[in-house]
Design a protein around this motif. Structure first.
Motif, short mmCIF file in Angstrom:
data_model
loop_
_atom_site.label_atom_id
_atom_site.label_comp_id
_atom_site.label_asym_id
_atom_site.label_seq_id
_atom_site.Cartn_x
_atom_site.Cartn_y
_atom_site.Cartn_z
N ILE A 1 0.86 -1.18 0.00
CA ILE A 1 0.00 0.00 0.00
C ILE A 1 0.90 1.24 0.00
O ILE A 1 1.73 1.42 0.91
CB ILE A 1 -0.94 0.03 1.22
N ALA A 2 0.76 2.07 -1.04
CA ALA A 2 1.55 3.30 -1.15
C ALA A 2 1.05 4.33 -0.14
O ALA A 2 -0.06 4.20 0.39
CB ALA A 2 1.46 3.84 -2.57
N GLU B 1 4.32 4.87 -16.67
CA GLU B 1 3.49 5.36 -15.56
C GLU B 1 3.00 4.22 -14.67
O GLU B 1 2.79 4.40 -13.47
CB GLU B 1 2.29 6.13 -16.10
N ALA B 2 2.83 3.03 -15.28
CA ALA B 2 2.26 1.90 -14.53
C ALA B 2 3.33 1.06 -13.84
O ALA B 2 3.10 0.55 -12.73
CB ALA B 2 1.44 1.03 -15.46
N GLY C 1 9.63 -3.20 -11.42
CA GLY C 1 8.96 -4.47 -11.15
C GLY C 1 7.62 -4.35 -10.46
O GLY C 1 6.85 -5.32 -10.41
N TRP C 2 7.32 -3.18 -9.92
CA TRP C 2 6.04 -2.94 -9.26
C TRP C 2 5.03 -2.41 -10.27
O TRP C 2 5.36 -1.58 -11.12
CB TRP C 2 6.19 -1.92 -8.14
N LEU C 3 3.78 -2.85 -10.14
CA LEU C 3 2.68 -2.29 -10.92
C LEU C 3 1.82 -1.42 -10.01
O LEU C 3 1.32 -1.89 -8.99
CB LEU C 3 1.82 -3.42 -11.50
N ALA C 4 1.70 -0.15 -10.38
CA ALA C 4 0.77 0.75 -9.69
C ALA C 4 -0.62 0.49 -10.26
O ALA C 4 -0.89 0.83 -11.42
CB ALA C 4 1.19 2.20 -9.88
N VAL D 1 2.61 -10.30 -13.43
CA VAL D 1 2.55 -8.89 -13.86
C VAL D 1 3.08 -8.74 -15.27
O VAL D 1 4.14 -9.26 -15.62
CB VAL D 1 3.34 -8.00 -12.88
N PHE D 2 2.34 -8.03 -16.10
CA PHE D 2 2.65 -7.91 -17.53
C PHE D 2 3.92 -7.09 -17.77
O PHE D 2 4.47 -6.47 -16.87
CB PHE D 2 1.47 -7.31 -18.28
#
Length: 609
Positions: free
Chosen positions: A419-420, A445-446, A450-453, A432-433
């Motif tokens: 959680i940001a 932006e996404a 390695g993290w997806l927002a 994750v794509f």
């Protein structure tokens, strides 16, 4: 990050492509019933063994090669959920081609956008209407060379065309497919603009499917002697339906397809196919519950059903708390009442789903806690999860043995959830794509190291269970500066049986209002139960008793929020928001901007009043 939680993987990475499992199944378990199919809705289900499916896939793959489809080519699929879609998926994957799903309800402009951006060289359509949609935009598609129609026997024709192609050519191309090869381009629902194509790899799908099978496979059937079986009612154009297909083939699960989701067609198919588990979106579970309630009330057993529902929820809540290490579970009195309603209600409800379903998987949007408790208490535990197209379906799910209803669970094996500081949910994992097709800015932006927002707002509770509270882009900020995530409030209003949909409005407005649509079947039943003449929704808009009933639903929803966040006024609408109007996405999510524009006069009237 404010908080972070991980779950270790349960399955090792698979090196090859998705089609490999078809050929391995035929080699290792040739007599395994991989599918059941039927030629028409009233026909009997015909089994398809692993060997027979392999042969059909191989024959179609040879035909595709004969018609010029090559490694890396993109081929669009525009159809309802049916066996032939799965056949084309695996035939295309066998030669390293890339299927591009298109919703059968897509408008011509949406079809043009997807086929042009992917540079699709061919398109498989279901019927003449779809073919005409493609034909209306084909002048803008210079790469499109072929249109094949399922209802005109294209599978047979392609297979005959490929009769002279050596099998070794298919196997040579299949061997070149690796985990990092692109498996498909699935377009997002486009709630806030043009849809974007998510590039999903074979490794994304195999990691997701294998870890889900390892973590949840034990609840898909009653025991090791019973083959798991599921009826695919989800659209294969959506990543959720696609993942069910892949997991079924990799896990040796018998799979059936259902294209028509009308209430009676669904119940008839469930009764004849008899799945051991089921996957659906909340809308389906809501309709199943409403159908059972209305049937009971029509038969004069409404009070019995209401009491059974209450006992089911109390029972499931007691079991839930015991699974979480709290409470002593069900007491003697509750057990006796539950046993009585097991014979009167729960057993009959399970029979309408074929009699063998004991677990169900739910995703796509939020399921109400009460509905989850009810089905669990009736003997069919719903494991709710959360995911995106960008995460190749589920990134969280409620664990076996300890679900917490009203949440979307914990990270699936191999995944991490965080959680940001602003409340946004960030995730990472093998599902994750890698990015969006032709949209590097959106990809940047996404994805962050390695993290997806995700764009979703949520929280992790003390047990590590995730709850989704809304979308960042959907936050409403009133003119007084109050922030509101509308999804939770809308869900509470929709809990009333008469309400089909609810859209909360209030951005840059002095207070919050709502547009509410009626459930047509529930409204008809409501009128009959009061011995009133049945009128249509247009006629009923001025009905004071109806407005008072909906006002109670709004008031109940408002108790969960502050006065500044509460709905001060609402407008009843005569018809539901539909996909055809462009007011819903194909996955039935609200297109908020489109609805606000369509009903601008109604919204203005709420504030002028």
């Amino acid at each position: 990050m404010q908080r972070e939680l991980s779950t270790p993987p349960l399955a090792p990475p698979a090196p090859g492509g998705l089609a490999d499992s078809v050929y391995e199944n035929a080699e290792l378990t040739p007599a395994l019933i991989q599918f059941s199919r039927r030629s028409r809705p009233t026909a009997r289900w015909v089994p398809v063994t692993a060997t027979a499916f392999r042969d059909e896939v191989l024959g179609l793959a040879k035909g595709l090669l004969a018609r010029g489809i090559r490694f890396g080519d993109r081929v669009a699929l525009m159809s309802r959920t049916r066996y032939e879609w799965t056949l084309f998926d695996y035939a295309l994957w066998s030669i390293g081609a890339i299927p591009v799903p298109v919703y059968p309800t897509a408008a011509a402009e949406q079809v043009r956008w997807i086929l042009a951006e992917t540079e699709a060289v061919a398109c498989v359509v279901e019927d003449e209407d779809h073919a005409m949609t493609i034909g209306a935009v084909c002048d803008a598609l210079p790469h499109l060379a072929e249109i094949w129609q399922l209802d005109q026997g294209c599978v047979r024709e392609l297979t005959e065309d490929g009769a002279g192609v050596p099998e070794s050519l298919v196997h040579r191309q299949r061997a070149a497919v690796t985990a990092v090869s692109i498996a498909t381009v699935i377009y997002t629902s486009g709630t806030t603009g043009h849809p974007k194509g998510c590039l999903l790899t074979h490794g994304n799908f195999t990691a997701e499917a294998d870890n889900v099978l390892a973590g949840w496979g034990s609840v898909f059937s009653e025991g090791p002697d019973e083959q798991a079986a599921t009826l695919l009612i989800l659209p294969l154009a959506h990543v959720y339906g696609r993942m069910v297909q892949v997991a079924a083939v990799r896990g040796g699960i018998q799979l059936g397809h259902l294209a028509d989701l009308g209430s009676q067609q669904l119940l008839d198919a469930l009764a004849s196919f008899r799945p051991t588990f089921l996957q659906a979106v909340p809308y389906v579970f809501e309709k199943l519950y409403d159908a059972a309630r209305i049937a009971a009330e029509t038969a004069g057993r409404g009070e019995v059903f209401a009491q059974a529902a209450e006992i089911a929820m109390r029972w499931a809540q007691a079991v839930e708390q015991r699974g979480l290490g709290r409470g002593s579970g069900t007491g003697a009195s509750l057990r006796m009442k539950h046993l009585a309603y097991e014979r009167l209600v729960y057993q009959k409800l399970r029979a309408t789903l074929g009699g063998r379903v004991r677990s169900m998987i739910c995703g796509g949007s939020t399921l109400s806690r009460d509905l989850g408790l009810f089905f669990a208490g009736a003997g069919m535990t719903i494991y709710e999860g959360y995911g995106l197209t960008e995460t190749t379906a589920a990134i969280t799910a409620n664990p076996v043995g300890s679900p917490k209803f009203g949440t979307v669970g914990r990270p699936v094996p191999g995944a991490t959830v965080a959680i940001a500081p602003d409340g946004e949910v960030w995730v990472r994992g093998p599902g994750v794509f890698g990015g969006y097709l032709n949209h590097p800015r959106c990809t940047a932006e996404a994805l962050h190291d390695g993290w997806l927002a995700t764009g979703d707002l949520g929280s992790l509770d003390e047990d590590g269970y995730l709850s989704i509270t809304g979308r960042k882009k959907e936050l409403i900020v009133t003119s007084s500066g109050k922030n509101l995530a509308p999804a939770a409030l809308e869900e509470r209003v929709r809990a009333h049986p008469l309400v089909a949909q609810c859209l909360v409005v209030g951005d840059n407005r002095p207070y919050v209002t709502a547009l509410i649509t009626l459930d047509a079947r529930a409204f008809e039943h409501w009128q009959l139960s009061r011995r009133r003449a049945v009128v249509d929704a247009w006629t009923a808009l001025a009905d004071e008793e109806l407005h008072a009933e909906i006002q109670r639903a709004v008031a109940a929803a408002n108790t969960a929020v502050s006065r500044a966040e509460s709905i001060r006024a609402f407008r009843l609408l005569p018809g539901e928001f539909t996909v055809e109007q462009g007011l819903l996405t194909p996955s039935l999510k609200l297109r908020r901007q489109a609805i606000a524009k369509w009903y601008a006069a109604d919204i203005e009237a709420l504030y002028q009043a």
